[in-house]
Write a protein that holds these residues in place. Structure first.
Motif, PDB file in Angstrom:
ATOM      1  N   GLN A 134       0.825  -1.204   0.000  1.00 35.85           N
ATOM      2  CA  GLN A 134       0.000   0.000   0.000  1.00 35.85           C
ATOM      3  C   GLN A 134       0.859   1.254   0.000  1.00 35.85           C
ATOM      4  OE1 GLN A 134      -2.691  -0.622   3.304  1.00 35.85           O
ATOM      5  NE2 GLN A 134      -3.297  -2.550   2.364  1.00 35.85           N
ATOM      6  N   GLY A 135       2.022   1.191   0.660  1.00 37.63           N
ATOM      7  CA  GLY A 135       2.949   2.315   0.649  1.00 37.63           C
ATOM      8  C   GLY A 135       3.631   2.436  -0.699  1.00 37.63           C
ATOM      9  N   LYS A 149       1.262   3.523  -3.271  1.00 35.26           N
ATOM     10  CA  LYS A 149       0.464   4.677  -2.857  1.00 35.26           C
ATOM     11  C   LYS A 149      -1.019   4.398  -3.079  1.00 35.26           C
ATOM     12  CE  LYS A 149       0.191   9.661  -3.559  1.00 35.26           C
ATOM     13  NZ  LYS A 149       0.500  10.753  -4.468  1.00 35.26           N
ATOM     14  N   ASN A 150      -1.425   3.181  -2.749  1.00 32.82           N
ATOM     15  CA  ASN A 150      -2.802   2.767  -3.010  1.00 32.82           C
ATOM     16  C   ASN A 150      -3.320   1.972  -1.820  1.00 32.82           C
ATOM     17  OD1 ASN A 150      -5.164   1.528  -3.961  1.00 32.82           O
ATOM     18  ND2 ASN A 150      -4.402   1.572  -6.052  1.00 32.82           N
ATOM     19  N   PRO A 151      -4.289   2.525  -1.081  1.00 33.33           N
ATOM     20  CA  PRO A 151      -4.737   1.853   0.150  1.00 33.33           C
ATOM     21  C   PRO A 151      -5.509   0.560  -0.090  1.00 33.33           C
ATOM     22  CG  PRO A 151      -6.091   3.781  -0.298  1.00 33.33           C
ATOM     23  CD  PRO A 151      -4.983   3.795  -1.310  1.00 33.33           C
ATOM     24  N   ALA A 182       5.025   6.471  -0.553  1.00 28.86           N
ATOM     25  CA  ALA A 182       3.636   6.744  -0.177  1.00 28.86           C
ATOM     26  C   ALA A 182       3.279   8.197  -0.406  1.00 28.86           C
ATOM     27  CB  ALA A 182       3.399   6.359   1.275  1.00 28.86           C
ATOM     28  N   ARG A 201      -3.367   2.120  10.560  1.00 29.96           N
ATOM     29  CA  ARG A 201      -3.082   3.470  10.081  1.00 29.96           C
ATOM     30  C   ARG A 201      -3.970   4.494  10.796  1.00 29.96           C
ATOM     31  NH1 ARG A 201      -3.748   2.542   4.817  1.00 29.96           N
ATOM     32  NH2 ARG A 201      -1.703   1.680   4.432  1.00 29.96           N
ATOM     33  N   PRO A 254       0.204   7.231   8.973  1.00 34.20           N
ATOM     34  CA  PRO A 254       0.725   6.537   7.804  1.00 34.20           C
ATOM     35  C   PRO A 254       2.242   6.330   7.778  1.00 34.20           C
ATOM     36  CG  PRO A 254       0.284   8.816   7.261  1.00 34.20           C
ATOM     37  CD  PRO A 254      -0.069   8.652   8.707  1.00 34.20           C
TER      38      PRO A 254
END
Lengths: 323, 261, 343
Positions: free
Chosen positions: C88-89, C92-94, C230, C280, C285
């Motif tokens: 996810q980091g 850059k996509n949760p 991120a 988070r 984050p």
């Protein structure tokens, strides 16, 4: 006044419509009676067959079936056991007993049942278990002139019913009766011989630890036959089949273990694998090495070999031949 | 300080930047100006090593292609035009990343000396009060200043700015450009920026580079490059006349108002 | 305002570790078979101090069944959550996770191929499936990212999730094909696909622990780089991160960890999506705090999910994937909605 006129008109329009409907109804009835006449005549010729299958559907055949597609393994076994193996023109892909059946063309069964494959084999009847097919598919088969017969044995008595049903369909009532009789005798003899007092316990392993533990609980053939042999199923509180916890097997400490896991010719055999499980060492069955591997579905199929399975289980538990 | 020679950028058959050569010395603020599609931003991207190019870019006589990323970051810093934030990092965390190129690879927790640098960078950009704020709550101008603070913390010798105040309010233009002017006052530093606003270029630049369709039209001192003749040719309009017209309106209005009072 | 170090301070570590430890103890004390706490403590204490024990059912149930399983579950939870957090980091996509990107399915295909074609390494019985699972996980991840880059270089949109889901479907069709051709033996694999930690051994736990220490350690070492990713890949490049190398290292570690977890526990969906998201919200984050907290949170979450699976329908057992997917899919929708609202 105006309303009355309209009413009259309606009446006038109504009469021909009712007449039409009457005519249609009459023709329909006459059509039906014609079909009934046909059936009646075949009965007179002593070859017509009428059965009610295990879902209560009535099936009428012109004569004993000569071409059969059987989707469930147990039905295949029954057909062979009453000497009608030669009529099988197609088998479900999981049908594997007796060995000759493997020469028969296989069709997909279960959720992927292929109606086209079945129609192409031109059977008179299709034998299958519970209605896996939709009503539309059954209708399509009936349209193609194939009668669908459902056998759905849930217990040993159900197996007798299935044998009788199939025997009637094939015109082999005597063979069917003999088969049922021999099964009944086997079970009777075994029950009479059993010395147990119901305190000994058994654990049925359907799927091994590697693929998650599954067992057969109440309402399964294994459970019923265990009962006949005065063995109590440690998972009698589970209904039908279920994934159970490893801890409970150790806790309930069975005296005997019956595994129906397949052996593929490599690695440890199913019974060896059970013996090697850490944490199972103190289970009575493991300590005594009382593990039976039934490789060929003797106890899991609602067919004639349930008697063989019962014999094998008896021999395993009581250490002497049953019949 | 920086020498660019025959810089060419092509995307397929399209030549975006065509054999561009120039040098930047310490103390200079080079403004790259020109109409849309002139290739200004692409020049910045190529120098920052984020676009493929042919030709050479040398920093302190070394080809920067051979620089390690950290070494490059210690010498050249980039401020992008837009920042799309996804996660709720704090201003402090973003600025702290500016010190990345200086902290050893295998260090857990950062030394206190680093904190001073971060604090100073925040102070210079006026972002100190926002220290613990989430970047998701900032306005466009505050976000740009956060990244400027990160850049100051990174402490490079050359700054590359890609239209940093585009689409920002006037006050943010001032708040972004003034700290950079201050920063440039220390020795051994230089700035290259792409700007759209000619008056900003004129006000802050020491040197200028006028580009048109991927090629350099003029370069040198800002005043010389941004002559009426050059600008009119590149922009295909009377730039000075237009500017004078705009400002005269402001002035006449002001005269009018003061006259009334 | 004072600037503080961004990593966890000692007492924060202690707090998270305590929560994890308490959960671990809880999961050892509760199970399908009811064993008094006093007896549990006695058995564990005697086992640790090497004293001989009376033969009772509690001993094998605790030491051979429950303890190794809880350990494996905790380690799998920690590993998968760490992988989710790292991806996810990095992207850059949760919504990125082993299961949403199709990496878990890829790893499972590798394991199935290894079983179907009997690929084994002598002396290491489970190394064949594990190596293939790792390899397939990495290949899957590379393929998915390469496809996604072509459509949208920023990777920040939902495009990558769509590609991941499509890839999962593709992989499952291949898997069905392999299973059909490989015959009888492999048909049993379908059971295992949902994720099975039944029959976990100490050897499994040791393999998981080593993988977590090695690959997880490398991922944790890249916390700062992940922070930069991120914030944005361009920004990461600008501050001096070796973008290509870091991406490769993180992807290799993530694939390896997912491969190990899948070959031991099957595909357990959504855990890598749920934990980092929840953590988070608590610690923010910053990966230097997020990743260690995610590991402990993931272990806690999966141990609790497993506890539910073990005791809810006693003596029956639920597949653990059912529990995690139930919570995970609800979470997925909520993240999806909130991320849409921001834009």
């Amino acid at each position: 006044m105006k309303q009355l006129k309209q009413l009259k008109q309606l009446k006038h329009a109504g009469i021909p419509a009712i007449l039409m409907a009457l005519i249609m109804l009459l023709t329909a009835i006459s059509g039906c009676s014609k079909a009934n006449d046909g059936a009646a005549t075949t009965i007179k010729s002593k070859t017509a067959v009428t059965v009610t299958d295990m879902t209560g559907r009535k099936i009428i055949l012109d004569g004993p079936a000569a071409r059969v597609v059987a989707l469930t393994p147990s039905d295949c076994e029954i057909l062979y056991a009453i000497g009608a193996g030669g009529t099988i023109v197609g088998r479900g892909e999981y049908c594997d007993y007796p060995a000759e059946v493997m020469n028969v063309p296989s069709v997909q069964s279960g959720a992927n049942t292929n109606i086209e494959q079945i129609i192409a084999l031109k059977p008179q009847i299709l034998l299958m278990s519970t209605m896996a097919q939709t009503d539309e598919q059954v209708a399509a088969l009936e349209k193609a002139g194939i009668k669908v017969v459902v056998s759905d044995a849930q217990d040993v008595a159900g197996v007798y019913t299935a044998i009788e049903l199939i025997g009637t369909l094939m015109g082999r009532q005597q063979e069917a009766a003999a088969l049922t009789e021999s099964m009944k005798n086997t079970f009777k003899t075994l029950s009479a011989k059993v010395k147990g007092d119901g305190t000994k316990t058994v654990y049925f392993e359907v799927s091994p630890l590697q693929y998650e533990l599954w067992t057969a609980g109440s309402g399964t053939f294994m459970n019923e036959i265990a009962g006949m042999l005065k063995l109590s199923n440690i998972f009698g509180d589970v209904s039908a089949w279920g994934k159970i916890t490893e801890e409970q097997v150790i806790e309930r400490d069975p005296d005997y273990i019956v595994t129906i896991a397949m052996y593929f010719g490599e690695g440890p055999k199913p019974e060896e694998e059970i013996l090697s499980r850490t944490g199972w060492k103190n289970i009575t069955a493991v300590k005594n090495g009382d593990i039976l591997n039934l490789q060929n579905n003797e106890l899991s199929r609602p067919g004639p070999r349930l008697a063989d399975g019962a014999n094998m289980l008896y021999e395993f538990v009581y250490g002497e031949t049953g019949n | 300080m920086l020498t660019v020679e025959n810089l060419t950028v092509r995307y397929g058959d399209l030549t975006i930047v065509d054999r561009v050569s120039f040098t930047v010395e310490a103390g200079e603020w080079l403004m790259i100006v020109g109409p849309n599609g002139a290739g200004k931003t692409t020049v910045i991207h190529a120098i920052a090593q984020s676009a493929p190019y042919t030709g050479s870019v040398r920093f302190a006589e070394r080809d920067i292609r051979h620089c390690r990323p950290r070494e490059l970051a210690r010498n050249i810093g980039v401020l992008a035009q837009n920042h799309y934030m996804g996660y709720a990092f704090t201003v402090e965390e973003v600025v702290r990343l500016g010190r990345y190129a200086y902290t050893p690879r295998f260090l857990w927790g950062s030394a206190d000396t680093e904190s001073d640098k971060i604090q100073l960078a925040l102070k210079k950009t006026g972002m100190e009060p926002f220290l613990k704020h989430s970047v998701l709550t900032l306005s466009g101008g505050e976000l740009q200043r956060t990244f400027l603070a990160q850049l100051f913390a990174q402490d490079p010798r050359l700054l590359l700015l890609d239209e940093p105040t585009n689409h920002l309010d006037l006050i943010y233009q001032k708040q972004t450009f003034e700290p950079i002017r201050e920063w440039l006052k220390e020795t051994g530093r230089a700035v290259i920026s792409v700007v759209h606003d000619l008056s900003l270029a004129r006000a802050y630049g020491t040197h200028a580079l006028l580009m048109d369709r991927g090629q350099i039209t003029a370069m040198g001192k800002t005043a010389e490059v941004m002559s009426p003749k050059n600008l009119n040719k590149v922009y295909d309009m009377d730039v000075y006349g237009w500017m004078r017209d705009i400002y005269s309106r402001w002035e006449s209005e002001q005269d009018h108002q003061t006259g009334k009072i | 305002m004072k600037i503080r170090p961004e990593s966890f301070r000692f007492h924060e570590y202690v707090l998270f570790a305590t929560v994890t430890l308490v959960t671990l103890i809880l999961c050892i004390c509760i199970g399908s078979v009811n064993i008094p706490v006093k007896e549990t403590i006695r058995v564990i204490w005697r086992a640790i101090s090497g004293l001989s024990m009376a033969e009772s059912k509690a001993v094998p149930i605790l030491l051979s069944v429950r303890l190794p399983r809880v350990l494996c579950v905790g380690l799998v939870g920690a590993s998968l959550s760490l992988c989710g957090g790292a991806m996810q980091g990095l992207l850059k996509n949760p919504l990125a996770d082993g299961s949403t990107l199709g990496v878990s399915s890829g790893a499972a295909l590798g394991a199935v191929v290894a079983i179907a074609f009997g690929l084994t390494i002598p002396a290491f019985p489970f190394a064949g499936t594990m190596t293939m699972a790792m390899l397939f996980a990495f290949v899957s991840l590379t393929v998915i990212l390469a496809l996604a880059y072509r459509l949208d270089a920023s990777l920040a949109t939902h495009t990558i999730i769509l590609i991941g889901i499509t890839y999962s479907m593709f992989v499952s069709s291949i898997m069905t094909l392999v299973i059909t051709f490989a015959g009888e033996k492999v048909k049993h694999i379908t059971f295992w696909m949902m994720g099975s930690l039944q029959g976990s051994s100490y050897a499994n736990a040791l393999v998981l622990l080593s993988a977590l220490l090695l690959f997880g350690g490398v991922i944790l070492r890249h916390s700062r780089e992940l922070n930069a990713f991120a914030i944005g890949e361009d920004n990461a490049r600008a501050i001096g991160v070796n973008v290509k190398r870091v991406r490769l290292i993180v992807l290799i570690c993530v694939s390896a960890l997912i491969g190990v977890c899948v070959s031991i526990g099957g595909t357990i969906g959504f855990i890598g999506l749920v934990t980092p998201h929840m953590v988070r919200m608590i610690v923010g984050p910053n990966h230097r705090r997020l990743l260690p907290a995610t590991m402990m949170g993931g272990a806690t979450f999966l141990m609790l999910a497993d506890l539910v699976a073990r005791v809810l329908l006693n003596p029956l057992e639920l597949p653990i994937g059912v529990v995690t997917s139930f919570i995970g899919s609800i979470m997925f929708i909520s993240i999806f909605y909130s991320s849409r609202k921001v834009k």
